[in-house]
Design an enzyme around this catalytic site. Structure first.
Site, PDB file in Angstrom:
ATOM      1  N   SER A   1       0.833  -1.207   0.000  1.00 39.78           N
ATOM      2  CA  SER A   1       0.000   0.000   0.000  1.00 39.78           C
ATOM      3  C   SER A   1       0.867   1.255   0.000  1.00 39.78           C
ATOM      4  CB  SER A   1      -0.869  -0.018   1.273  1.00 39.78           C
ATOM      5  OG  SER A   1      -1.656   1.140   1.390  1.00 39.78           O
TER       6      SER A   1
ATOM      7  N   TYR B   1       2.944   8.082  17.780  1.00 40.56           N
ATOM      8  CA  TYR B   1       3.484   8.104  16.413  1.00 40.56           C
ATOM      9  C   TYR B   1       4.769   8.952  16.359  1.00 40.56           C
ATOM     10  CZ  TYR B   1       3.379   8.492  11.284  1.00 40.56           C
ATOM     11  OH  TYR B   1       3.696   8.447   9.946  1.00 40.56           O
TER      12      TYR B   1
ATOM     13  N   VAL C   1       6.424  -7.189  10.591  1.00 43.13           N
ATOM     14  CA  VAL C   1       7.788  -6.716  10.888  1.00 43.13           C
ATOM     15  C   VAL C   1       8.180  -6.874  12.356  1.00 43.13           C
ATOM     16  CG1 VAL C   1       7.894  -5.104   8.945  1.00 43.13           C
ATOM     17  CG2 VAL C   1       7.022  -4.293  11.167  1.00 43.13           C
TER      18      VAL C   1
ATOM     19  N   LYS D   1       8.575   7.676  15.449  1.00 43.31           N
ATOM     20  CA  LYS D   1       9.324   8.206  14.299  1.00 43.31           C
ATOM     21  C   LYS D   1      10.593   8.943  14.751  1.00 43.31           C
ATOM     22  CE  LYS D   1       6.529   6.608  11.149  1.00 43.31           C
ATOM     23  NZ  LYS D   1       6.967   5.545  10.253  1.00 43.31           N
TER      24      LYS D   1
HETATM   25  P1  NAD Z   1      -0.267   2.785   4.226  1.00 40.57           P
HETATM   26  O1  NAD Z   1      -1.215   2.523   5.322  1.00 40.57           O
HETATM   27  O2  NAD Z   1      -0.778   3.009   2.849  1.00 40.57           O
HETATM   28  O3  NAD Z   1       0.834   1.603   4.157  1.00 40.57           O
HETATM   29  C1  NAD Z   1       1.386   1.042   5.306  1.00 40.57           C
HETATM   30  C2  NAD Z   1       1.635  -0.436   5.049  1.00 40.57           C
HETATM   31  O4  NAD Z   1       2.299  -0.975   6.194  1.00 40.57           O
HETATM   32  C3  NAD Z   1       0.344  -1.239   4.847  1.00 40.57           C
HETATM   33  O5  NAD Z   1       0.411  -2.024   3.660  1.00 40.57           O
HETATM   34  C4  NAD Z   1       0.275  -2.107   6.083  1.00 40.57           C
HETATM   35  O6  NAD Z   1      -0.339  -3.377   5.876  1.00 40.57           O
HETATM   36  C5  NAD Z   1       1.751  -2.256   6.421  1.00 40.57           C
HETATM   37  N1  NAD Z   1       1.943  -2.668   7.808  1.00 40.57           N
HETATM   38  C6  NAD Z   1       1.354  -2.186   8.922  1.00 40.57           C
HETATM   39  N2  NAD Z   1       1.757  -2.870   9.995  1.00 40.57           N
HETATM   40  C7  NAD Z   1       2.633  -3.812   9.558  1.00 40.57           C
HETATM   41  C8  NAD Z   1       3.374  -4.835  10.197  1.00 40.57           C
HETATM   42  N3  NAD Z   1       3.310  -5.040  11.521  1.00 40.57           N
HETATM   43  N4  NAD Z   1       4.175  -5.615   9.425  1.00 40.57           N
HETATM   44  C9  NAD Z   1       4.245  -5.442   8.092  1.00 40.57           C
HETATM   45  N5  NAD Z   1       3.554  -4.487   7.425  1.00 40.57           N
HETATM   46  C10 NAD Z   1       2.756  -3.694   8.161  1.00 40.57           C
HETATM   47  O7  NAD Z   1       0.569   4.037   4.703  1.00 40.57           O
HETATM   48  P2  NAD Z   1       1.730   4.914   4.021  1.00 40.57           P
HETATM   49  O8  NAD Z   1       1.291   6.320   4.145  1.00 40.57           O
HETATM   50  O9  NAD Z   1       2.143   4.381   2.716  1.00 40.57           O
HETATM   51  O10 NAD Z   1       2.871   4.684   5.094  1.00 40.57           O
HETATM   52  C11 NAD Z   1       4.155   4.166   4.785  1.00 40.57           C
HETATM   53  C12 NAD Z   1       5.132   4.721   5.781  1.00 40.57           C
HETATM   54  O11 NAD Z   1       5.234   6.138   5.590  1.00 40.57           O
HETATM   55  C13 NAD Z   1       4.721   4.520   7.246  1.00 40.57           C
HETATM   56  O12 NAD Z   1       5.849   4.192   8.009  1.00 40.57           O
HETATM   57  C14 NAD Z   1       4.201   5.888   7.639  1.00 40.57           C
HETATM   58  O13 NAD Z   1       4.292   6.107   9.025  1.00 40.57           O
HETATM   59  C15 NAD Z   1       5.100   6.782   6.840  1.00 40.57           C
HETATM   60  N6  NAD Z   1       4.618   8.145   6.617  1.00 40.57           N
HETATM   61  C16 NAD Z   1       3.422   8.372   5.972  1.00 40.57           C
HETATM   62  C17 NAD Z   1       3.016   9.682   5.784  1.00 40.57           C
HETATM   63  C18 NAD Z   1       1.718  10.037   5.092  1.00 40.57           C
HETATM   64  O14 NAD Z   1       1.309  11.207   5.137  1.00 40.57           O
HETATM   65  N7  NAD Z   1       1.058   9.103   4.420  1.00 40.57           N
HETATM   66  C19 NAD Z   1       3.791  10.744   6.252  1.00 40.57           C
HETATM   67  C20 NAD Z   1       4.989  10.462   6.896  1.00 40.57           C
HETATM   68  C21 NAD Z   1       5.382   9.155   7.073  1.00 40.57           C
END
Ligand code: NAD
Length: 271
Positions: A16, A166, A61, A170
């Site tokens: 995702s 969160y 993970v 981070k």
């Molecule tokens: P998302 O929810 O689309 O994707 C996150 C993925 O992580 C999902 O496919 C989920 O199944 C997987 N996941 C969750 N728990 C897990 C586990 N225990 N083991 C394996 N996989 C697991 O979210 P995203 O926005 O693509 O997030 C990706 C990364 O980017 C995350 O670390 C998030 O914190 C970070 N992030 C996102 C944003 C934002 O605005 N979207 C901003 C800063 C950081």
């Protein structure tokens, strides 16, 4: 170390959002990708498997055995050269409730779970993938064997209301980046972290989802406009914006970079 062509790349959370976009971009550039995500994401990950020709491995993970299984599956494709840690969750809750009761203070189980997945899960993948990388042949005259890219967040520096867990998770990733980079330099493994700003992925949808799980489009437009207004570029990010930074840090283009935090966020100033 060159680009990512022909290299085995393991990406957590690749079913995702940012992980999916990273898998697609790296595969487009010739990498062999391992899509490591929760088993419940397998159905959703079918599209990314189809576009990338990658291998899906069910992997939580936080579970050492499952991560070893994923790393071993990657090794079957060739020497593991890159780990991208994208798996993560957000679970907003304020530190105290409104009613003055101890029972409504922040749920410690939720706090623990966010730290467990985002911070400890990231470290778990680093330590096990780096072990596999350390056993590979060096790729260049500097002894580089591989690269690891982690995902932190703007919240590591500038967390919003309800983001205590969160932000702490981070900030932990930011905090360990240089130390782990120092630990792994002797093995020829570079370690860097990306701290994205607000990105349009399923993770942020809770901000504009209705109680029955639909998207309130008017609310979404409002949230996106608000977040865009907090950047100097006047836009929110798309997953590809972060995937491009991942590609850079995964490839030899960044061969003199380790222990660094890269912050693609549109020049964000949080309200
Ligand atoms: P998302 O929810 O689309 O994707 C996150 C993925 O992580 C999902 O496919 C989920 O199944 C997987 N996941 C969750 N728990 C897990 C586990 N225990 N083991 C394996 N996989 C697991 O979210 P995203 O926005 O693509 O997030 C990706 C990364 O980017 C995350 O670390 C998030 O914190 C970070 N992030 C996102 C944003 C934002 O605005 N979207 C901003 C800063 C950081």
């Amino acid at each position: 170390m060159g680009g990512v062509e022909g290299k085995v790349v393991a990406i957590t959370g690749a079913g995702s959002g940012i992980g999916e976009a990273t898998a697609e971009l790296l595969a487009e550039r010739g990498a062999k990708v391992v899509i490591a995500d929760l088993d419940r994401q397998e159905e959703k990950a079918k599209d990314v498997v189809a576009t990338t020709g990658g291998l899906f491995v069910a992997c939580d993970v936080t579970d050492p055995e499952q991560v070893i299984t994923a790393v071993d599956a990657a090794k079957e494709l060739g020497p593991v050269r890159v780990l991208v840690n994208c798996a993560g969750i957000g679970w907003p809750q304020r530190t105290i409730g409104k009613d003055g009761q101890y029972s409504s203070a922040h749920d410690l189980g939720i706090f623990t779970k966010v730290i467990q997945i985002n911070l400890i899960g990231t470290f778990n993948c680093i330590r096990l993938a780096a072990t596999a990388m350390s056993q590979t042949e060096p790729l260049d005259e500097f002894g580089e064997r591989g690269a690891i890219v982690n995902t932190a967040s703007v919240a590591a520096y500038d967390g919003q209301i309800g983001q205590a867990a969160y932000s702490a998770s981070k900030a932990g990733i930011v905090g360990m980046t240089l130390t782990v980079a120092r630990d792994l330099a002797v093995s020829g493994i570079r370690v860097n972290t990306i701290a994205p700003g607000f990105i349009d992925t399923p993770m942020v949808a809770y901000r504009f989802s209705t109680p029955d799980g639909d998207i309130d489009e008017a609310r979404r437009d409002e949230v996106f406009a608000d977040r865009a207004s907090g950047t100097v570029l006047k836009r929110i990010g798309q997953p590809i914006d972060i995937a491009l930074a991942m590609l850079y840090l995964a490839s030899g283009a960044s061969s003199f970079m380790t222990g660094q935090i890269v912050r693609p966020n549109g020049g964000m100033v949080m309200p």
